[in-house]
Structures are given as C-alpha cells and as structure tokens.
Write an enzyme that holds these catalytic residues in place. Structure first.
Site, PDB file in Angstrom:
ATOM      1  N   LYS A  72       0.797  -1.242   0.000  1.00  0.00           N
ATOM      2  CA  LYS A  72       0.000   0.000   0.000  1.00  0.00           C
ATOM      3  C   LYS A  72       0.824   1.284   0.000  1.00  0.00           C
ATOM      4  O   LYS A  72       0.329   2.348   0.344  1.00  0.00           O
ATOM      5  CB  LYS A  72      -0.993   0.062   1.200  1.00  0.00           C
ATOM      6  CG  LYS A  72      -1.860  -1.137   1.402  1.00  0.00           C
ATOM      7  CD  LYS A  72      -2.441  -1.680   0.151  1.00  0.00           C
ATOM      8  CE  LYS A  72      -3.464  -0.790  -0.506  1.00  0.00           C
ATOM      9  NZ  LYS A  72      -3.846  -1.347  -1.862  1.00  0.00           N
ATOM     10  N   GLY A 132       2.607   2.247  -2.828  1.00  0.00           N
ATOM     11  CA  GLY A 132       2.848   2.672  -4.211  1.00  0.00           C
ATOM     12  C   GLY A 132       3.737   1.698  -4.967  1.00  0.00           C
ATOM     13  O   GLY A 132       4.306   2.032  -6.007  1.00  0.00           O
TER      14      GLY A 132
END
Ligand code: A3P
Length: 325
Positions: A57, A59
């Site tokens: 989470k 990127g």
C-alpha cells in the site's frame, strides 16, 4: 562403515538436526564447489538484481509499472498464484527452490545488460525474507517505499473493505486499530495487518543486518505519488543504469484518476486499475491522533536509522517528528 539408504539417512539427519530442515538457498556461482556441480545448462544470471520489497500500500505497483518502462530493466513474468507477485522469499514458495524462482525470469540474452527485478510487497515486514534474499542475492539492490504508517494502515483497511472482508465491513477503522487483547481473533489479525508493517524501523533494521546500507534505497512514497519523474531519476542513479530514461516525458498526470500514469502515443494515458488509488473518505481525527502516538517512538527510531544510512528523511516523517516534539 555402515550407512542407511539415502532417504532414511536424510530422515535420521533431520531428526538429529531439526533446525536444518528449513533450507537456505545460496547463489550456486558464489562457491566453486557448488558451481562445479550446477548444471552447465543453467546460469546464475537469471536472478534479479533488484528487489522492490514493499511494504504493501505504499505505491509498489506504480513503481513496478514505471520501472518496467525502462529499456534496461526487465520484470518477472506474472505469477498465476499470487497475481503479479512471485513472493518467493517470504513464504512457502521458498521451499519450491531456486529453479522455480528462476523460471519467472527470461533466459538471459546478453548477460551484461540484463537487469531483472521483481517486487513482492510483503518481503519488507517478513521475518525471514531479508536473510533468505541476502543468501541468494548478496549483491542485489533493494528498494523500499515508505509513506506515513498511519496512512498505510488506513489504505490497507480500505483495501480489505473493498475486498468484502467481513471483519473490515463490520468494524470501523478506529475499532480495528484500538482493539484490545480481548477481541475476536479475526479482528486481531486485521489489526496486525494494518499496524505491524508500519513499524518501519524494526523491519528496515532487519534488512540492514543482511545488506550494506549502500545497497538499500528508501523512497518517500508521498513523493513517488506527487513527483514520480524526480523519484525515477533518483532510482536510475542508484541502479547505475547506462541509459537514462526521461520520465518527465513519458509520465502524465491524469486528472480523472488523480494520479500519474503512463503517457501513451497519441496523448492518452494508461493508469493503474481501480484497486490502486481508491477513493475513500479521509481518516477520522481520533484515529489519526491515536496512530500518531502509536508510531511516535518508531518514527523517531526510523529517523535515526535514515540519518545513519545517509538518506534524506521523507517529508511525511519530518512532519510527524514536528508533531511529536
Ligand atoms: P490507495 O488505493 O489507498 O490510494 P500498492 O501498489 O503498494 O498496493 O500501493 C497502492 C497505493 O499506491 C494506492 O493506495 C495509491 O495511493 C498509491 N499510488 C502511488 N502512486 C500511484 C499511481 N501513480 N497510481 C495509482 N496509485 C498510486
């Protein structure tokens, strides 16, 4: 001299040395004795030179996509079992062996320029991944992306809700993060998945005990989100790539998506799917306050660690430190 047949002998051996049951794979080319018995048809150039280790989470999928656009870099083939991620070093796949792992990468064409990479976002907080990765890929470069751990926790919670996880449906984010000991085990599991990967200093320290600091690049996930081309410049330098790709020209901000995307010929953009860059309400202030306190000491530890590594502090970390002083 008497000895048991091979299988029984192995069973006997592991009875005596149970701690050796868990294998540890080393690069067969690092030791002449191993190389000599390694099949002539196999090559040690079929391993990745770069691992994107997560955490989830932050990127990691966007970075994986952007890296794949570079002509000098080649990503792994997608895994049928775990979507695009191989997840070799963290779990049971490790027991499938290095031939299984190598199959995810093309047969090298020109050994000097093939630069393979893979990303498996739960390597970062795995207890075993760093040790295993360092045994097989001692010279690899490692990239981790860090966003505010509070936002990471919230993004994971929203991810679970979007996947219809009944626990995330039933409990609010505040319920999840503040749950005490006396709660259903499933709630505790979700709480751990939200909170534990965010103990960045602990996890980074584990990677640092197996890799030299110069092999590890810590990226500011907030910056990856807002200025991806600048981040990609930094990565290209870190990897020492001969061809420098100008990401300023091949990425474009898509106002509808609200994120940077790949710019295609003709001016259209190709963005990540709906599951990346979701729309959800802002985190409530009580949860924000709770998490700020929860991560305070860990964030301070992280800043010390980054200082020792000679790496800049991400902007979100500077802000958090200001709040805690
Ligand atoms: P949200 O969906 O909560 O916004 P990962 O790929 O590691 O699972 O991370 C997903 C997160 O990447 C998304 O979380 C989003 O904020 C972030 N992200 C950063 N750059 C992005 C991009 N260019 N496109 C989509 N998501 C991006």
């Amino acid at each position: 001299l008497q000895t048991l047949p091979p299988v029984q002998l192995a069973q006997k051996y592991f009875q005596i040395f149970p701690e050796e049951r868990d294998p540890i794979w080393q690069d067969p080319c690092e030791d002449k004795r191993h190389k000599d018995i390694w099949s002539k048809e196999k090559t040690c150039d079929r391993f990745p030179k770069l691992l994107i280790i997560g955490p989830q989470k932050t990127g990691t999928t966007a970075l994986y996509l952007f890296l794949g656009m570079h002509p000098d870099l080649t990503s792994n083939y997608p895994s049928k079992e775990t979507f695009e991620e191989i997840q070799f070093f963290n779990g049971r796949n490790y027991h499938k062996g290095i031939d299984w792992y190598m199959e995810f990468f093309p047969l090298p064409s020109n050994t000097s320029s093939d630069f393979y990479f893979e990303k498996s976002a739960n390597y970062f907080d795995s207890e075993v991944a760093a040790r295993r990765a360092a045994a097989l890929l001692p010279k690899a470069k490692i990239i981790t992306i860090l966003i505010n751990p509070a936002d990471r926790a919230y993004s994971w919670y929203q991810h679970q809700r979007a996947h219809d996880d009944p626990v995330a449906q039933k409990y609010t984010f505040h319920d999840v993060i503040t749950a005490g000991h006396d709660v259903p085990i499933k709630l505790k599991v979700l709480q751990n998945r939200c909170l534990v990967p965010g103990l960045y200093a602990t996890h980074l320290q584990r990677w640092l005990s197996h890799y030299h600091p110069s092999q590890i690049l810590v990226l500011d996930g907030q910056m990856l989100r807002t200025e991806p081309a600048a981040v990609m410049d930094k990565i290209q330098k870190f990897l020492g790539l001969t061809n420098t790709l100008n990401y300023h020209k091949i990425l474009a901000f898509d106002p509808k998506k609200g994120f940077w995307c790949q710019l295609l010929d003709g001016g259209k953009t190709k963005c990540l799917g709906k599951s990346k860059g979701r729309k959800y309400p802002d985190m409530d202030v009580d949860s924000r306050r709770f998490l700020r306190e929860h991560y305070r000491e860990h964030n301070i530890e992280l800043s010390k660690l980054l200082y020792k590594m000679g790496q800049p502090l991400p902007s979100w970390l500077r802000e958090e430190l200001l709040h805690s002083s």
